[in-house]
Design an enzyme around this catalytic site. Sequence first.
Site, PDB file in Angstrom:
ATOM      1  CE  LYS A  29      -3.948   1.889   2.498  1.00 30.05           C
ATOM      2  NZ  LYS A  29      -5.158   1.320   1.951  1.00 30.05           N
ATOM      3  CG  ASN A  39     -14.952   9.940   2.797  1.00 29.59           C
ATOM      4  OD1 ASN A  39     -15.087   9.825   1.566  1.00 29.59           O
ATOM      5  ND2 ASN A  39     -15.450   9.053   3.631  1.00 29.59           N
ATOM      6  CG  HIS A  91     -20.013   7.427   5.302  1.00 30.33           C
ATOM      7  ND1 HIS A  91     -19.460   6.317   4.694  1.00 30.33           N
ATOM      8  CD2 HIS A  91     -20.961   6.961   6.161  1.00 30.33           C
ATOM      9  CE1 HIS A  91     -20.025   5.234   5.186  1.00 30.33           C
ATOM     10  NE2 HIS A  91     -20.939   5.583   6.067  1.00 30.33           N
TER      11      HIS A  91
HETATM   12  C1  GRF Z   1     -21.430   8.258  -2.281  1.00 33.52           C
HETATM   13  O1  GRF Z   1     -22.624   7.779  -1.716  1.00 33.52           O
HETATM   14  C2  GRF Z   1     -20.453   8.652  -1.220  1.00 33.52           C
HETATM   15  O2  GRF Z   1     -21.052   9.155  -0.073  1.00 33.52           O
HETATM   16  C3  GRF Z   1     -19.793   7.345  -0.900  1.00 33.52           C
HETATM   17  O3  GRF Z   1     -19.669   6.697  -2.140  1.00 33.52           O
HETATM   18  C4  GRF Z   1     -20.702   7.148  -3.016  1.00 33.52           C
HETATM   19  C5  GRF Z   1     -20.038   7.631  -4.279  1.00 33.52           C
HETATM   20  O4  GRF Z   1     -20.966   7.976  -5.263  1.00 33.52           O
HETATM   21  N1  GRF Z   1     -18.540   7.554  -0.211  1.00 33.52           N
HETATM   22  P1  GRF Z   1     -20.469   8.675  -6.597  1.00 33.52           P
HETATM   23  O5  GRF Z   1     -19.396   7.783  -7.204  1.00 33.52           O
HETATM   24  O6  GRF Z   1     -19.928  10.027  -6.251  1.00 33.52           O
HETATM   25  O7  GRF Z   1     -21.674   8.747  -7.481  1.00 33.52           O
END
Ligand code: GRF
Length: 190
Positions: free
Chosen positions: A68, A110, A112
């Site tokens: 990694k 990030n 989520h």
């Molecule tokens: C989103 O729901 C985000 O919150 C999560 O992964 C998904 C990505 O969706 N981390 P996209 O690829 O931006 O359409």
Amino acid sequence: MIETPKFAVFASGSGSNFQAIYDAIQSGKLCGSIQLVVTDKRDAFVIQRAKEAGIETLVIIQKEFPSKEAYEKEILLKLMELKVEWIVLAGYMRLVGNVLLNAYPSRIINIHPSLLPSFPGKDAIGQALEHGAKVTGVTVHYVDAGMDTGPILAQAAVEVVVGDREKTEERIHTLEHALYTKTLQELWSR
Ligand code: GRF
């Protein structure tokens, strides 16, 4: 106030959040410059989106590296070359390791699809439905070494459409796109 922050978007999938961020920049709602899209999946639709937006893409496969660390060092070289100041994760399906965390302290963000700390990790929307949650939502947070554990920057709630995953997902994604761009704008205008 930070002058036009230079950032990279990391994504493993569709890239609808990348698109929302890109569109917000284009329309003047977000001040920033996307230097690079990094993806760990050769077939990620975000590659197509980045191409259409004229943004350079790094497709990089972790298992082609001995570790990694080696994988992230290669990414870091590119980020340094492009003078990237921030990393914005948008559906990047890997834990960020020490190489990038150390190079970008408190500079990796990030999004989520749940109200953290509820439902971290994979399929947060499925987890919420499985638990019978009536309200779920979206969290934007700083990234640390844990799985969706970093300090929270912003949250917004969504009512679950009971028994309808598709509609619930639609609500969450719409909210994600608005909240991510708004939070980045606030963060970068401090
Ligand atoms: C989103 O729901 C985000 O919150 C999560 O992964 C998904 C990505 O969706 N981390 P996209 O690829 O931006 O359409």
